[in-house]
Design an enzyme around this catalytic site. Structure first.
Site, PDB file in Angstrom:
ATOM      1  N   HIS A 183       0.187  17.631 -11.446  1.00  0.00           N
ATOM      2  CA  HIS A 183       0.768  16.990 -12.632  1.00  0.00           C
ATOM      3  C   HIS A 183      -0.267  16.972 -13.745  1.00  0.00           C
ATOM      4  O   HIS A 183      -1.375  16.497 -13.561  1.00  0.00           O
ATOM      5  CB  HIS A 183       1.197  15.540 -12.312  1.00  0.00           C
ATOM      6  CG  HIS A 183       2.524  15.470 -11.629  1.00  0.00           C
ATOM      7  ND1 HIS A 183       3.272  14.310 -11.594  1.00  0.00           N
ATOM      8  CD2 HIS A 183       3.227  16.394 -10.940  1.00  0.00           C
ATOM      9  CE1 HIS A 183       4.394  14.537 -10.931  1.00  0.00           C
ATOM     10  NE2 HIS A 183       4.395  15.803 -10.511  1.00  0.00           N
ATOM     11  N   TYR A 236       5.984   5.519 -15.790  1.00  0.00           N
ATOM     12  CA  TYR A 236       5.661   4.084 -15.670  1.00  0.00           C
ATOM     13  C   TYR A 236       6.456   3.364 -16.758  1.00  0.00           C
ATOM     14  O   TYR A 236       6.440   3.800 -17.917  1.00  0.00           O
ATOM     15  CB  TYR A 236       4.169   3.855 -15.891  1.00  0.00           C
ATOM     16  CG  TYR A 236       3.265   4.381 -14.798  1.00  0.00           C
ATOM     17  CD1 TYR A 236       2.898   5.724 -14.742  1.00  0.00           C
ATOM     18  CD2 TYR A 236       2.780   3.534 -13.803  1.00  0.00           C
ATOM     19  CE1 TYR A 236       2.069   6.197 -13.733  1.00  0.00           C
ATOM     20  CE2 TYR A 236       1.946   3.998 -12.792  1.00  0.00           C
ATOM     21  CZ  TYR A 236       1.598   5.337 -12.765  1.00  0.00           C
ATOM     22  OH  TYR A 236       0.778   5.807 -11.775  1.00  0.00           O
ATOM     23  N   PRO A 243      -1.459  -1.202  -7.234  1.00  0.00           N
ATOM     24  CA  PRO A 243      -1.219   0.253  -7.232  1.00  0.00           C
ATOM     25  C   PRO A 243      -0.850   0.844  -8.596  1.00  0.00           C
ATOM     26  O   PRO A 243      -0.674   2.039  -8.732  1.00  0.00           O
ATOM     27  CB  PRO A 243      -0.079   0.417  -6.226  1.00  0.00           C
ATOM     28  CG  PRO A 243       0.495  -0.907  -6.028  1.00  0.00           C
ATOM     29  CD  PRO A 243      -0.532  -1.922  -6.377  1.00  0.00           C
ATOM     30  N   LYS A 274      -5.088   3.991  -7.711  1.00  0.00           N
ATOM     31  CA  LYS A 274      -6.509   4.075  -7.387  1.00  0.00           C
ATOM     32  C   LYS A 274      -6.865   3.744  -5.947  1.00  0.00           C
ATOM     33  O   LYS A 274      -7.969   4.078  -5.499  1.00  0.00           O
ATOM     34  CB  LYS A 274      -7.294   3.121  -8.311  1.00  0.00           C
ATOM     35  CG  LYS A 274      -7.309   3.573  -9.752  1.00  0.00           C
ATOM     36  CD  LYS A 274      -8.122   4.835  -9.960  1.00  0.00           C
ATOM     37  CE  LYS A 274      -7.732   5.591 -11.216  1.00  0.00           C
ATOM     38  NZ  LYS A 274      -7.182   6.919 -10.902  1.00  0.00           N
ATOM     39  N   TYR A 303      -7.231   7.563 -15.380  1.00  0.00           N
ATOM     40  CA  TYR A 303      -6.128   7.857 -14.459  1.00  0.00           C
ATOM     41  C   TYR A 303      -6.451   9.086 -13.601  1.00  0.00           C
ATOM     42  O   TYR A 303      -6.212   9.073 -12.390  1.00  0.00           O
ATOM     43  CB  TYR A 303      -4.828   8.096 -15.237  1.00  0.00           C
ATOM     44  CG  TYR A 303      -3.596   8.127 -14.330  1.00  0.00           C
ATOM     45  CD1 TYR A 303      -3.181   9.317 -13.733  1.00  0.00           C
ATOM     46  CD2 TYR A 303      -2.881   6.971 -14.069  1.00  0.00           C
ATOM     47  CE1 TYR A 303      -2.081   9.353 -12.886  1.00  0.00           C
ATOM     48  CE2 TYR A 303      -1.776   6.993 -13.219  1.00  0.00           C
ATOM     49  CZ  TYR A 303      -1.387   8.188 -12.635  1.00  0.00           C
ATOM     50  OH  TYR A 303      -0.296   8.214 -11.780  1.00  0.00           O
TER      51      TYR A 303
HETATM   52  P1  FAS Z   1      -5.906   1.522   5.710  1.00  0.00           P
HETATM   53  O1  FAS Z   1      -5.451   0.093   5.667  1.00  0.00           O
HETATM   54  O2  FAS Z   1      -4.976   2.595   5.268  1.00  0.00           O
HETATM   55  O3  FAS Z   1      -6.348   1.910   7.199  1.00  0.00           O
HETATM   56  C1  FAS Z   1      -7.096   0.998   7.979  1.00  0.00           C
HETATM   57  C2  FAS Z   1      -6.830   1.350   9.444  1.00  0.00           C
HETATM   58  O4  FAS Z   1      -7.644   0.486  10.246  1.00  0.00           O
HETATM   59  C3  FAS Z   1      -5.376   1.090   9.848  1.00  0.00           C
HETATM   60  O5  FAS Z   1      -4.867   2.219  10.521  1.00  0.00           O
HETATM   61  C4  FAS Z   1      -5.462  -0.123  10.762  1.00  0.00           C
HETATM   62  O6  FAS Z   1      -4.498  -0.086  11.801  1.00  0.00           O
HETATM   63  C5  FAS Z   1      -6.867  -0.024  11.313  1.00  0.00           C
HETATM   64  N1  FAS Z   1      -7.424  -1.307  11.716  1.00  0.00           N
HETATM   65  C6  FAS Z   1      -7.305  -2.502  11.075  1.00  0.00           C
HETATM   66  N2  FAS Z   1      -7.978  -3.462  11.751  1.00  0.00           N
HETATM   67  C7  FAS Z   1      -8.542  -2.856  12.836  1.00  0.00           C
HETATM   68  C8  FAS Z   1      -9.348  -3.325  13.922  1.00  0.00           C
HETATM   69  N3  FAS Z   1      -9.718  -4.588  14.005  1.00  0.00           N
HETATM   70  N4  FAS Z   1      -9.727  -2.422  14.865  1.00  0.00           N
HETATM   71  C9  FAS Z   1      -9.368  -1.111  14.766  1.00  0.00           C
HETATM   72  N5  FAS Z   1      -8.596  -0.602  13.776  1.00  0.00           N
HETATM   73  C10 FAS Z   1      -8.198  -1.488  12.827  1.00  0.00           C
HETATM   74  N6  FAS Z   1      -2.728   3.074  -3.044  1.00  0.00           N
HETATM   75  C11 FAS Z   1      -2.395   3.929  -4.046  1.00  0.00           C
HETATM   76  O7  FAS Z   1      -3.277   4.634  -4.546  1.00  0.00           O
HETATM   77  N7  FAS Z   1      -1.091   4.015  -4.481  1.00  0.00           N
HETATM   78  C12 FAS Z   1      -0.078   3.269  -3.903  1.00  0.00           C
HETATM   79  O8  FAS Z   1       1.061   3.355  -4.301  1.00  0.00           O
HETATM   80  C13 FAS Z   1      -0.381   2.382  -2.860  1.00  0.00           C
HETATM   81  N8  FAS Z   1       0.597   1.627  -2.248  1.00  0.00           N
HETATM   82  C14 FAS Z   1       0.251   0.760  -1.236  1.00  0.00           C
HETATM   83  C15 FAS Z   1       1.229  -0.042  -0.586  1.00  0.00           C
HETATM   84  C16 FAS Z   1       0.860  -0.936   0.454  1.00  0.00           C
HETATM   85  C17 FAS Z   1       1.926  -1.780   1.133  1.00  0.00           C
HETATM   86  C18 FAS Z   1      -0.491  -1.056   0.829  1.00  0.00           C
HETATM   87  C19 FAS Z   1      -0.901  -2.034   1.921  1.00  0.00           C
HETATM   88  C20 FAS Z   1      -1.459  -0.267   0.195  1.00  0.00           C
HETATM   89  C21 FAS Z   1      -1.096   0.652  -0.831  1.00  0.00           C
HETATM   90  N9  FAS Z   1      -2.038   1.459  -1.464  1.00  0.00           N
HETATM   91  C22 FAS Z   1      -1.736   2.315  -2.464  1.00  0.00           C
HETATM   92  C23 FAS Z   1      -3.396   1.396  -1.082  1.00  0.00           C
HETATM   93  C24 FAS Z   1      -3.563   2.242   0.166  1.00  0.00           C
HETATM   94  O9  FAS Z   1      -3.142   3.553  -0.098  1.00  0.00           O
HETATM   95  C25 FAS Z   1      -5.007   2.146   0.574  1.00  0.00           C
HETATM   96  O10 FAS Z   1      -5.883   2.296  -0.535  1.00  0.00           O
HETATM   97  C26 FAS Z   1      -5.374   3.125   1.660  1.00  0.00           C
HETATM   98  O11 FAS Z   1      -4.492   2.964   2.731  1.00  0.00           O
HETATM   99  C27 FAS Z   1      -6.822   2.825   2.046  1.00  0.00           C
HETATM  100  O12 FAS Z   1      -7.067   3.498   3.209  1.00  0.00           O
HETATM  101  P2  FAS Z   1      -8.042   2.838   4.320  1.00  0.00           P
HETATM  102  O13 FAS Z   1      -9.248   2.298   3.636  1.00  0.00           O
HETATM  103  O14 FAS Z   1      -8.175   3.891   5.360  1.00  0.00           O
HETATM  104  O15 FAS Z   1      -7.253   1.560   4.865  1.00  0.00           O
HETATM  105  C1  PHB Z   2       3.539   6.461  -5.359  1.00  0.00           C
HETATM  106  O1  PHB Z   2       4.057   7.585  -5.515  1.00  0.00           O
HETATM  107  O2  PHB Z   2       3.660   5.795  -4.316  1.00  0.00           O
HETATM  108  C2  PHB Z   2       2.713   5.869  -6.492  1.00  0.00           C
HETATM  109  C3  PHB Z   2       2.344   6.686  -7.557  1.00  0.00           C
HETATM  110  C4  PHB Z   2       1.581   6.148  -8.589  1.00  0.00           C
HETATM  111  C5  PHB Z   2       1.209   4.811  -8.538  1.00  0.00           C
HETATM  112  C6  PHB Z   2       1.572   3.998  -7.460  1.00  0.00           C
HETATM  113  C7  PHB Z   2       2.333   4.537  -6.421  1.00  0.00           C
HETATM  114  O3  PHB Z   2       0.477   4.281  -9.552  1.00  0.00           O
END
Ligand code: FAS
Ligand code: PHB
Length: 390
Positions: A73, A201, A293, A297, A385
């Protein structure tokens, strides 16, 4: 269990990407994940990759499907004060982003980890981090009904916001910074063609909305909703009706609706924990920080943390230098705080805050007016961004 160089807690994108980069550098790792692979893959999260994240996936040897199926994009739409604008990344800063879902990133990294033969123990429970201030810290955990222990040189806490790693840093040392926003995002995933070729957005009087995608046939949409909302009160029809009302006029008749394949509400918070290092423990990704989100980032900050930690550990094992390790936390936090600022700014700019004063409401309207009247302001948005340099 035989000792390894680095034990990684968590097999989300942070842990898997770090594991793959360290494996390619000849550094022995063990990943401990509390859930099953299917559970990890079932979480629908990020959708936009910065160029730095794309480069790291390629460096890790995991970029083939991303390069084939990812969508580049060169800009994004932003609707504000009733007008649809386009931020042209390519013209403003000469860069772009890649739309490729976090689920696919995680799947590619999981498959690479399995192919490498490097060990990952899923359903490893009750993980405890021990002797973090010693040269040989230990990790104790339960797996397949047995209590096991492994010693190592370093522990990478990649276990997300609710993990054990951050909680293993003494409260007398850990300092946290947080803002919880007074709303959430109601997200839907549907096998319908996206309403536009790029993301949109939207700041509307009814609230924020985001039109995103996973592929030319799979859409991802979000609506700002109250924190007290019950997901069961949101039928697909109700979601589509509220989304359509917030769309730009020219998109309302373009919206293709269909049954949701995932629907969930995510709270929004800004959160940073300092320091990102304690003794032989290094925090990376959501274990150390959370962003709303709005700026796309979260996943991308996890990638830059992993880059700095991969560089630091490679320097330690390949050149015997501790310089990278000593400076990991400061280097990572410098970029974390800039992304926190941008994500907070985008969230303030595009959401309706229930308790905002009339003056503050005027300030945000002026902020949006200024943004789209100024090449400098749009360039600043674009450079944040697409991702600030590592
Ligand atoms: P994660 O949370 O992905 O992974 C951590 C891992 O550690 C998990 O698999 C968990 O099961 C494991 N774990 C936890 N505790 C443990 C323990 N005690 N022992 C062993 N394992 C354990 N980011 C964006 O950029 N755009 C978005 O739209 C977006 N939407 C999101 C929506 C939600 C609901 C959430 C919660 C996050 C969102 N994020 C988004 C942010 C998300 O993408 C995170 O930045 C990303 O998952 C970070 O990855 P990790 O640091 O690997 O953490
Ligand atoms: C998504 O596609 O999940 C998404 C994209 C951009 C954002 C947040 C979420 O800023």
């Amino acid at each position: 269990m035989n000792p390894v160089s680095v034990v990684i807690i968590g097999a989300g994108p942070s842990g898997l990407l770090l594991g793959q980069l360290l494996h390619k550098a000849g550094i022995e790792t063990m990943i401990l994940e509390q859930r099953t692979p299917d559970y990890v893959l079932s979480r629908i999260r990020a959708g936009v990759l910065e160029q730095g994240t794309v480069n790291l996936m390629r460096e890790a040897g995991c970029g083939a499907r991303m390069d084939k199926e990812g969508i580049v994009h060169h800009g994004t739409g932003i609707m504000a004060n009733g007008v649809l604008h386009r931020i042209d990344f390519q013209t403003l800063v000469g860069k772009s982003v890649m739309v490729y879902g976090q689920t696919e990133v995680t799947r590619d990294l999981m498959e690479a980890r399995q192919a490498s033969g490097a060990p990952t123990l899923y359903e490893a429970e009750h993980v405890e981090l021990l002797d973090l201030e010693q040269d040989q810290p230990r990790v104790r955990f339960h797996h397949q009904g047995q209590v096991k222990e492994i010693s190592c040189d370093f522990i990478a806490g990649c276990d997300g916001f609710h993990g054990v790693s951050r909680r293993s840093i003494p409260e007398t040392i850990l300092k946290t910074y947080e803002r919880v926003y007074p709303f959430g995002w109601l997200g839907i995933l549907a096998d319908t063609p996206p309403v536009d070729e790029e993301l949109i957005y939207i700041n509307d009087d009814r609230g924020f909305a985001l039109c995103s995608m996973r592929s030319p046939t799979r859409s991802r949409y979000y609506l700002q909703c109250g924190l007290d909302e019950n997901i069961d009160a949101w039928s697909d029809d109700k979601f589509w009706e509220h989304l359509k009302a917030r769309l730009p006029d020219e998109h309302q008749n373009r919206l293709v609706t269909g049954p949701s394949i995932e629907k969930s509400i995510a709270p929004l918070r800004s959160f940073v924990a300092e320091p990102m290092r304690y003794g032989r423990l290094f925090l990376a990704g959501d274990a150390a920080h959370i962003v709303p989100p709005t700026g796309a980032k979260g996943l991308n900050l996890a990638a830059s943390d992993v880059y700095y930690l991969w560089q630091a550990l490679s320097e330690f094992y390949q050149r015997g230098s501790s310089h990278g390790i000593e400076h990991y936390a400061d280097r990572a936090l410098a970029r974390v705080w800039k992304a926190e600022r941008f994500s907070w700014w985008m969230t303030m700019l595009l959401h309706n805050f229930p308790d905002m004063s009339p003056f503050e409401t005027k300030m945000l309207r002026a902020e949006r007016d200024y943004l789209f009247s100024s090449q400098a302001a749009m360039t600043a948005l674009a450079e944040n961004y697409v991702g600030l340099p590592y």
